[in-house]
Motif scaffolding. Sequence first.
Motif, short mmCIF file in Angstrom:
data_model
loop_
_atom_site.label_atom_id
_atom_site.label_comp_id
_atom_site.label_asym_id
_atom_site.label_seq_id
_atom_site.Cartn_x
_atom_site.Cartn_y
_atom_site.Cartn_z
N VAL A 169 49.60 48.50 39.83
CA VAL A 169 48.53 49.04 38.99
C VAL A 169 48.20 48.09 37.85
O VAL A 169 47.03 47.90 37.49
N ASP A 170 49.21 47.46 37.27
CA ASP A 170 48.96 46.50 36.18
C ASP A 170 48.10 45.34 36.67
O ASP A 170 47.20 44.87 35.95
N HIS A 171 48.35 44.87 37.88
CA HIS A 171 47.53 43.79 38.43
C HIS A 171 46.09 44.27 38.69
O HIS A 171 45.13 43.53 38.42
N ILE A 172 45.95 45.48 39.21
CA ILE A 172 44.60 46.01 39.47
C ILE A 172 43.83 46.19 38.18
O ILE A 172 42.62 45.90 38.11
N ASN A 173 44.50 46.66 37.12
CA ASN A 173 43.82 46.86 35.84
C ASN A 173 43.33 45.55 35.22
O ASN A 173 42.43 45.56 34.37
N GLN A 174 43.90 44.44 35.62
CA GLN A 174 43.47 43.14 35.09
C GLN A 174 42.26 42.57 35.82
O GLN A 174 41.67 41.59 35.35
N LEU A 175 41.88 43.16 36.94
CA LEU A 175 40.73 42.65 37.69
C LEU A 175 39.44 42.87 36.89
O LEU A 175 39.17 43.98 36.44
N PRO A 176 38.61 41.84 36.71
CA PRO A 176 37.42 41.98 35.86
C PRO A 176 36.17 42.47 36.59
O PRO A 176 35.14 42.73 35.95
#
Length: 341
Positions: A185-192
């Motif tokens: 989820v942390d990686h997905i939240n970083q997607l711009p």
Amino acid sequence: MNTSSIRTIRRAKITQKTDANVTLSVIVPFYNEQDVLPKFHRRLTATLDDLLLQSEIIYIDDGSTDKSRSIVESFSLSSSLVRCISLSRNFGKESAMSAGLKYSQGEAIIVIDADLQDPPELIPNLIDKWLEGYDIVNMRRSDRLGESWLKRFSAACFYKLLNSIAKLEVPENVGDFRLLNREVVDHINQLPERNRYMKGIFSWPGFKQTSISFQRDARFCGETKWNYLKLLGLAVDGITSFSIRPLRIATIAGALTALSAFIYGSFIVIKTVFIGDPVSGYPSIMVIQLALGGIQLLCIGLMGEYIGRIFIETKQRPLYLIQSIHEQPTKKQIVKLGHTA
């Protein structure tokens, strides 16, 4: 880190339960679901109570125009923290899920629809797989009750098409109902990106995945918000978000068309000069022109889809706007406040 170490860490996070340490977050996006929300909440809280985890339920109101929001805000106290995040308008389910992921705090995050087609009682199965060391647990539909043959067939064709042209493996017959580990989820939240096809985004990070088969129930009540036009638009979003192969196919189609036209034109010239056969007239010319025009318009429309997505990305507008956040404490927190007072 090996699998046994991951299991030990995750089990330790469950046993070390504090109010500040949320183990499980359940994200529930909804839009005009006033008839089903009370029943859904009862079944969900009953399941979470049996798990004995420090959990939170994040309801995302995607601009509902009925009484859905007030119903959620009036739910009775439970052992889970209940938060209702209301978006300022209907931004779409993909944006609503993104908002839920952004505000989730748990070590394990589950996304589930409020229409009761995905049974909340299966959440313990997801947790068991998470404790085994899996980072993503997909819920695969073995049966899709209440759906027409055409919808099932078109969905199967779409997933086969998407997986054949995109550089990722999107599980077939898997909706939004799944579990994600905190790291994913942390990686997905970083997607711009602004154009979001969440089923593809859930698969994009990779990590260790598994699937659980279940029978998807028919809708509890009401009507689906997804008609065939919306599903077609979602399919186009999925393909154009994860692959540029359609543009390459258009280039190849244009090259083959030009080559075919050159060969056919040479044949006509040779036949006319050496054989004396007159050139076919109006019907053949119209067929060729219509065929070429259709291919050109199709390619232009395809390029327009990609250009439109570039235009949206360059504006850098937020995915959603939040109107209000209503947080309902747990029973345990209320008891603590009473003792403090």
